[in-house]
Design a protein around this motif. Structure first.
Motif, PDB file in Angstrom:
ATOM      1  N   ALA A  90       5.698   9.974  -0.892  1.00 59.72           N
ATOM      2  CA  ALA A  90       4.628   9.355  -0.096  1.00 59.72           C
ATOM      3  C   ALA A  90       3.678  10.408   0.449  1.00 59.72           C
ATOM      4  O   ALA A  90       2.447  10.237   0.455  1.00 59.72           O
ATOM      5  N   ASP A  93       1.592  11.924  -2.421  1.00 62.11           N
ATOM      6  CA  ASP A  93       0.548  10.964  -2.775  1.00 62.11           C
ATOM      7  C   ASP A  93      -0.613  11.042  -1.784  1.00 62.11           C
ATOM      8  O   ASP A  93      -1.786  11.086  -2.172  1.00 62.11           O
ATOM      9  N   THR A 110       7.608   5.074  -4.427  1.00 59.40           N
ATOM     10  CA  THR A 110       6.427   4.938  -3.569  1.00 59.40           C
ATOM     11  C   THR A 110       6.172   3.449  -3.358  1.00 59.40           C
ATOM     12  O   THR A 110       6.525   2.624  -4.197  1.00 59.40           O
TER      13      THR A 110
END
Length: 357
Positions: A90, A93, A110
């Protein structure tokens, strides 16, 4: 002086993380980096691995991803524990940082689909469905699971239920946070389950549960299983001896290693001073993939994140490529080889392949 290409590496290297798994993962990562550098690196630039210990702590993982991003890494690799890898994914990202996850299998790595994360390990739903099929084929319709609160264990329990219940079986959950090993044995004896799966931490309470069940004469015919794989590593054998045999688990190795795998196995065995686990091969394959991507697309994070669909790399366990798999939010190698394996009671340092898919 040639500037190295920095890669961040995450692994559980201290408790409560599974340190032995982290050590094998790191050995694979480091060996692959050494091999890349021995052949001239990437365009003449060496790879430099910046290793950080996650200690099985999601918050610590987020902090070290931030730290590594600040040090100018081109990509992030590694991690073993699924809940930790999810936190790292996460954050990667959010930071637009490519992350190749080596070992964590949780399907929902995710929350939303992302082009910044790819995975070498198979998704949990893939491996655990094969494991459920193995149990059913062996005649186990009434399965108990010893579990503790965790997204990973809850996901595994749902997969087992979804596979076993429609075929006339049942999955009984036994919450170990409030139950002793002796109480667990009483429940198993009363409920008539023919199989108990250990969906708990290693070494504890897993080791204590195995010892309690093995010493209970009422439970001599109960199969113990550990799908997440703790019997794979030598520590299991050291702690349990013959009690740790005949406990099926998932392993991500082919029936026969290809030539690259044979060479890497020998080098890993020397580096670890013991037989390498599948986790070490996952580590090696992670860097092999990243190095190939860097040779073809450069080291800029944005260009790397656009390259997943073009990957085709010889790995230690077969040809590796990434694709979009329904229900999986990251780019996925579909699929690594999967086996159900146990330690042979007649020679516990030897493995038996019980099923493969």
């Amino acid at each position: 002086m040639t500037m190295p290409i920095r890669i961040g590496a995450l692994a559980p290297l201290s408790p409560p993380g599974w340190v032995e798994a982290g050590r094998h993962l790191l050995a694979g990562l480091e060996l692959a980096v050494a091999d890349v550098n021995a052949t001239g690196g990437i365009g003449g630039r060496p790879l430099e691995l910046l290793v950080r210990d996650t200690a099985a702590d999601p918050q610590k993982a987020v902090a070290v991803v931030d730290e590594l991003a600040g040090l100018g890494i081109s990509a992030l690799v590694g991690e073993y524990h699924s809940v930790v890898a999810r936190a790292a994914a996460a954050r990667a990202d959010a930071l637009c940082l490519p992350f190749i996850c080596s070992s964590a299998v949780l399907d929902a790595l995710t929350e939303q689909p992302t082009d910044w994360v790819a995975r070498i390990a198979p998704a949990q739903s893939r491996g655990w469905r094969l494991y459920a099929d193995f149990l059913l084929d062996a005649g186990h319709r009434h399965v108990a699971v010893a579990t503790v609160p965790s997204v990973y264990w809850a996901s595994g329990t749902r997969i087992l239920q979804d596979c076993i219940t429609p075929r006339g079986g049942s999955v009984i959950e036994l919450e170990m946070s409030s139950m002793t090993p002796a109480a667990l044995c009483d429940h198993l004896a009363d409920q008539g389950a023919t199989c108990l799966l250990l969906l708990v931490g290693h070494p504890e309470p897993a080791v204590s549960l195995v010892k309690a069940i093995r010493s209970d004469p009422r439970l001599g015919n109960v199969l113990i299983g550990a799908p997440a794989g703790p019997p794979e590593l030598p520590e299991w054998l050291a702690l349990l001896g013959t009690d740790g045999a005949a406990i099926p688990f998932l392993r991500y190795l082919p029936e026969q290693l290809p030539p690259l795998g044979v060479r890497v196995e020998a080098a890993l065995r020397q580096r670890l001073a013991q037989a390498p686990s599948f986790v070490a091969f996952e580590g090696y394959d992670t860097v092999a993939v990243l190095a190939a991507m860097m040779r073809s697309h450069g080291t800029e994070p944005g260009r790397l994140a656009q390259a997943w669909s073009e990957v085709s790399v010889e790995g230690t366990r077969g040809q590796i490529g990434f694709s979009r798999v329904p229900g999986i939010s990251v780019w996925q190698w579909a699929w690594p080889p999967i086996q159900v394996v146990d330690r042979d009671p007649a020679a516990p340092d030897r493995f038996r392949v019980l099923s493969a898919g």
